[in-house]
Write an enzyme that holds these catalytic residues in place. Structure first.
Site, PDB file in Angstrom:
ATOM      1  N   HIS A 263      -9.788  38.377  -1.701  1.00  0.00           N
ATOM      2  CA  HIS A 263     -10.713  39.058  -1.275  1.00  0.00           C
ATOM      3  C   HIS A 263     -11.919  38.342  -1.172  1.00  0.00           C
ATOM      4  CE1 HIS A 263     -12.468  42.015   1.447  1.00  0.00           C
ATOM      5  NE2 HIS A 263     -12.866  43.055   0.266  1.00  0.00           N
ATOM      6  N   HIS A 302      -5.161  34.778   8.734  1.00  0.00           N
ATOM      7  CA  HIS A 302      -6.209  35.648   7.885  1.00  0.00           C
ATOM      8  C   HIS A 302      -5.227  36.613   8.631  1.00  0.00           C
ATOM      9  CE1 HIS A 302      -8.850  39.514   8.536  1.00  0.00           C
ATOM     10  NE2 HIS A 302      -9.696  38.638   7.922  1.00  0.00           N
ATOM     11  N   ASP A 358     -14.992  32.291   6.942  1.00  0.00           N
ATOM     12  CA  ASP A 358     -14.373  31.668   5.194  1.00  0.00           C
ATOM     13  C   ASP A 358     -14.406  30.380   5.495  1.00  0.00           C
ATOM     14  OD1 ASP A 358     -14.718  33.979   3.980  1.00  0.00           O
ATOM     15  OD2 ASP A 358     -12.703  34.762   4.905  1.00  0.00           O
TER      16      ASP A 358
END
Length: 423
Positions: A263, A302, A358
């Site tokens: 996560h 994702h 990210d």
């Protein structure tokens, strides 16, 4: 013609027509038709557990909106505290509302001295900052007993302000402890991001002032991470909140979910990957290894997005301003080369593997001097406002306590054997 589906029970011949509303169907009708028949949906991949008006996400088209506002507009024009107000209250604040909101949060940043001296300083010297933060959030509930009165609107709002305000203080305190540096008190003359940077990096200066380009970049990252629909941490917040636990306990559970590497640890994994690649020349070989099943392309793809993550585009554009101050992160060239190679390769294009938030955020954090261990902590600070928005929403919805069904796969009934008869 209204869309609908028809469910028929072949055992009895009974049928029921269920309308499709907002892309989903209510289970109420077919629960009556099919009592004691459960739908197996591992990890809630196709199950909507709630209705929500907080965040809209269209993964196929790369769209993200907070309360209807496109993330691109908020990133360009807004501040994190304004976005936090939007998420919690449903609308952008008026000038008067924003002044009160900012004042209240600024003057609730301090934590109880016993929280620092008796609790935070009791951790082992090498405790992970995120582990400390999860525990500290839960411990706040013992300092504010009235937080359990969740039916009181005024009490609820006070806890919301406290949590948003104290998260940067707790986060910085966890970092300072983990590196053996003294605690820095909040500075009420500074803005939200500036204050956090002061508590992180102040040493002997009477007044710490961060480069405005860095505080602006951090505020932008806080906006982009403020909410993201029903992710693992938010689902944890809503699940715990459905038991009517106080918001500190629920937020601690959400932060614990964020602590997991699947996560909140993705940007940390990107840094490790880029470091392992080592140079631009090694990128093609690394990509070939990934395609052969001998590695993983971190920061690409994702669970929801099947297009370029809109947050990644914004962060990539903001990175240059940060590197003007810090100097270019040596891993950036590797990242850019990796993105170029991957986005021109049919293997990744066909699988809709695009950079996500990210991929670049870790590079910015690292350039700003944040240790890798703080990356998830930095995620938790802004996500608190999103968690609290969902917590408020579930209370207003009077959501039932979460209690999913299961498909039992264990052994049938068996008789107990005394220990001396077991082989």
């Amino acid at each position: 013609m209204a869309e609908s589906i028809t469910i028929t029970d072949n055992r009895t011949g009974d049928s029921v027509e269920i309308p499709i509303v907002n892309g989903g169907v209510e289970s109420t009708d077919w629960r009556k038709l099919l009592p004691n028949v459960w739908f197996y949906d591992e990890a809630l991949m196709t199950t909507a557990m709630t209705e929500s008006a907080v965040t809209y996400l269209d993964g196929d088209n790369g769209v993200l909106r907070y309360r209807g506002y496109p993330i691109e507009q908020l990133a360009e024009h807004s501040t994190y505290l304004e976005v936090a107000y939007l998420l919690v209250h449903g609308d952008l604040p008026t000038p008067a509302q924003y002044e009160v909101w900012t004042h209240d949060i600024t003057y609730h940043t301090f934590i109880h001295e016993n929280m620092r001296k008796r609790f935070l300083e009791g951790f082992h010297y090498d405790a992970h900052p995120m582990g400390m933060l999860v525990s500290a959030i839960a411990a706040l509930s013992t300092f504010y007993a009235e937080a359990k009165d969740i039916d009181n609107t005024e009490v609820r709002q006070k806890q919301i302000v406290r949590l948003i305000a104290k998260m940067p203080t707790l986060a910085a305190a966890c970092h300072r402890f983990s590196v053996g540096m003294p605690f820095v008190y909040p500075d009420n003359s500074l803005g939200f991001a500036e204050n956090f940077l002061s508590m992180m990096y102040k040493i002997a200066e009477p007044h710490y002032e961060a480069d405005p380009r860095l505080s602006k970049a951090l505020d932008l990252l806080f906006i982009l991470h403020a909410d993201h629909e029903q992710n693992c941490g938010t689902t944890a917040m809503r699940t715990i909140g459905s038991s009517h636990a106080d918001p500190y306990s629920a937020a601690a559970g959400a932060a614990a979910a964020l602590y997991g590497p699947r996560h909140g640890g993705a940007n940390e994994a990107v840094i490790h990957m880029l470091t392992e690649i080592g140079s631009m020349d090694e990128v093609p070989a690394f990509v070939d290894a990934v395609k052969a099943g001998h590695g993983r392309l971190q920061g690409f793809g994702h669970r929801v997005y099947k297009n370029y993550d809109p947050r990644a585009k914004i962060i990539k554009a903001a990175a240059d301003k940060v590197f003007e101050v810090t100097g270019k992160n040596p891993l950036l060239d590797i990242a850019l080369k990796l993105e170029e190679v991957a986005l021109s390769d049919e293997y990744f294009i066909s699988r809709k593997l695009y950079p996500n938030v990210d991929f670049y955020s870790g590079l910015i954090y690292q350039a700003m001097g944040f240790p890798i261990e703080m990356f998830t902590v930095l995620f938790a600070i802004p996500r608190t406002s999103g968690w609290l928005a969902h917590w408020l929403e579930l209370l207003e919805q009077d959501q039932k306590i979460v209690r999913p069904r299961q498909i039992y796969t264990g052994v049938d009934e068996r008789s107990y054997l005394p220990i001396e008869k077991r082989t």
